[in-house]
Design a protein around this motif. Structure first.
Motif, short mmCIF file in Angstrom:
data_model
loop_
_atom_site.label_atom_id
_atom_site.label_comp_id
_atom_site.label_asym_id
_atom_site.label_seq_id
_atom_site.Cartn_x
_atom_site.Cartn_y
_atom_site.Cartn_z
N THR A 27 0.86 -1.18 0.00
CA THR A 27 0.00 0.00 0.00
C THR A 27 0.90 1.22 0.00
N ALA A 37 0.77 5.10 0.60
CA ALA A 37 -0.08 6.13 1.21
C ALA A 37 0.48 7.51 0.87
N SER A 96 -0.34 11.51 1.51
CA SER A 96 -1.12 12.44 2.32
C SER A 96 -0.75 13.86 1.97
N GLN A 101 -5.97 11.81 2.19
CA GLN A 101 -5.06 10.68 2.07
C GLN A 101 -5.57 9.77 0.97
N ARG A 102 -4.67 9.39 0.08
CA ARG A 102 -4.97 8.40 -0.95
C ARG A 102 -4.20 7.13 -0.57
N GLN A 103 -4.92 6.04 -0.41
CA GLN A 103 -4.30 4.75 -0.17
C GLN A 103 -4.34 3.99 -1.48
N SER A 116 -9.86 6.84 -0.86
CA SER A 116 -9.59 8.24 -0.51
C SER A 116 -10.26 8.55 0.82
N CYS A 124 4.68 10.72 1.25
CA CYS A 124 4.43 9.42 0.62
C CYS A 124 5.14 8.36 1.44
#
Length: 161
Positions: A36, A38, A40, A53-55, A68, A154
């Motif tokens: 994953t 991440a 932010s 935050q995008r995972q 998201s 990141c």
């Protein structure tokens, strides 16, 4: 301020519904599978700010899915719709997502061993149109200027959850 080429690129994305993106993505390398990523950041537009935050989850088969999360003050949400179109290409993950009359591009680059990452966020809009965003609290703001980005980070962790 982005140049005319970037604005044209984003306009073509917004108008064609991401059809301007290459249909073929590169295979995700084994070192990134079952991970994953991440990303932010915070966006502010003068009327307030929102933390995002995008995972980016990469399965053991190399499939990319994205979740998201957004928050502002005490209100947060996790939109049920996908957070754009993400693909692995040229050793990077590139995600494009559109909103109203503008598009955003998130690019994640990696070190050679895929142990660390960095991210870049770019904005473009249709000429003559405004940036229109809605916070998790339901407040919509309109501006001719792109939101300001701060705290862009990141990280990579094991597991695609």
């Amino acid at each position: 301020m982005r140049g005319p080429l970037f604005q044209t690129f984003c306009l073509s994305i917004a108008v064609t519904g991401l059809a301007a993106l290459p249909a073929h993505a590169d295979a995700v390398p084994a070192a990134l599978r079952n991970k994953t990523v991440a990303v932010s950041f915070s966006l502010s537009d003068g009327a307030g700010s929102v933390s995002i935050q995008r995972q980016i989850m990469i399965s053991s088969a190399g499939k990319i899915t994205v979740r998201s999360f957004r928050s502002t003050g005490s209100v947060s949400d996790s939109p049920s719709q996908p957070s754009g179109n993400y693909r692995f290409s040229g050793g990077r993950i590139v995600g494009v997502f559109t909103m109203a009359d503008h598009a955003n591009q998130l690019t994640v680059t990696f070190d050679p061993g895929f142990q660390s990452c960095s991210a870049n966020l770019a904005f473009g809009k249709t000429a003559g149109r405004a940036y229109r965003t809605t916070s998790p609290a339901g407040v919509t703001t309109v501006s001719n200027n792109a939101p300001r980005v701060s705290g862009l980070s990141c990280s990579i962790r094991d597991g695609a959850t």
